[in-house]
Design an enzyme around this catalytic site. Sequence first.
Site, PDB file in Angstrom:
ATOM      1  CB  CYS A 195      -0.934  -0.065   1.302  1.00 50.28           C
ATOM      2  SG  CYS A 195      -2.021   1.269   1.134  1.00 50.28           S
ATOM      3  CG  HIS A 216      -5.614  -2.693  -0.899  1.00 46.48           C
ATOM      4  ND1 HIS A 216      -4.559  -3.288  -0.517  1.00 46.48           N
ATOM      5  CD2 HIS A 216      -5.541  -1.228  -0.665  1.00 46.48           C
ATOM      6  CE1 HIS A 216      -3.711  -2.153   0.135  1.00 46.48           C
ATOM      7  NE2 HIS A 216      -4.392  -1.022  -0.115  1.00 46.48           N
ATOM      8  CD  GLU A 217      -6.619   1.165  -3.828  1.00 50.45           C
ATOM      9  OE1 GLU A 217      -6.681   1.863  -3.223  1.00 50.45           O
ATOM     10  OE2 GLU A 217      -5.431   0.501  -4.096  1.00 50.45           O
ATOM     11  CG  HIS A 263      -7.167   2.688   1.298  1.00 51.98           C
ATOM     12  ND1 HIS A 263      -6.362   2.786   2.362  1.00 51.98           N
ATOM     13  CD2 HIS A 263      -6.760   2.126   0.450  1.00 51.98           C
ATOM     14  CE1 HIS A 263      -5.389   2.554   2.187  1.00 51.98           C
ATOM     15  NE2 HIS A 263      -5.354   2.053   0.978  1.00 51.98           N
TER      16      HIS A 263
HETATM   17 NI    NI Z   1      -3.712   1.068   0.135  1.00 49.54          NI
END
Ligand code: NI
Length: 184
Positions: A105, A147-148, A151
Amino acid sequence: MTIRKVAVMGNPVLRKKAAPVTPEMIGTPKLTALIEDMIETQKEYGGIGLAAPQVHESLALIVVGMDSAGDDEMEMDDNHIPRTVLLNPKITDFSTQMETDWEGCLSVPELSGQVKRSVAVTIQAQDSTGKDVQIKAEGWAARVFQHEIDHLYGILYIDRMNDMKSFSFNRELSRRQLEDRETE
Ligand code: NI
């Protein structure tokens, strides 16, 4: 276009739930500039995806993928994710089949760890013009989207690691890969 500074772990913006992008914001110079800057920043830092909180904007907006080499028909697969901008993305379906693989990341620089994720997901979102879109992603692309989107909820991949023993510096991992190759 401007390359923005990426927030790193410890910055509270990475731990906040992002606010939705409202219909009034879509198409404004401010949002358009943010999207362009995020694409530019992602390219500059060499990431495969970027979420707005990573550039200090607590908004439900992600950019993923890369520019395809003049082929718009290119499919999403394990080697290629076409450039995609999503507003207010939500995962509506997760496969029960899971897979563990490496993640890194831009907000946790120079480190990688193994994370267990669903191998396929369905995403509901809007594109940059506000049009509703549905995306089905598998394999690597499914991992990148998960993953995104994490966030946007203040979640980092390290929160999802169930064995911290894999948490590694990238320079150690590449050294090991080189050694493995030499002994093959
Ligand atoms: Ni990330």
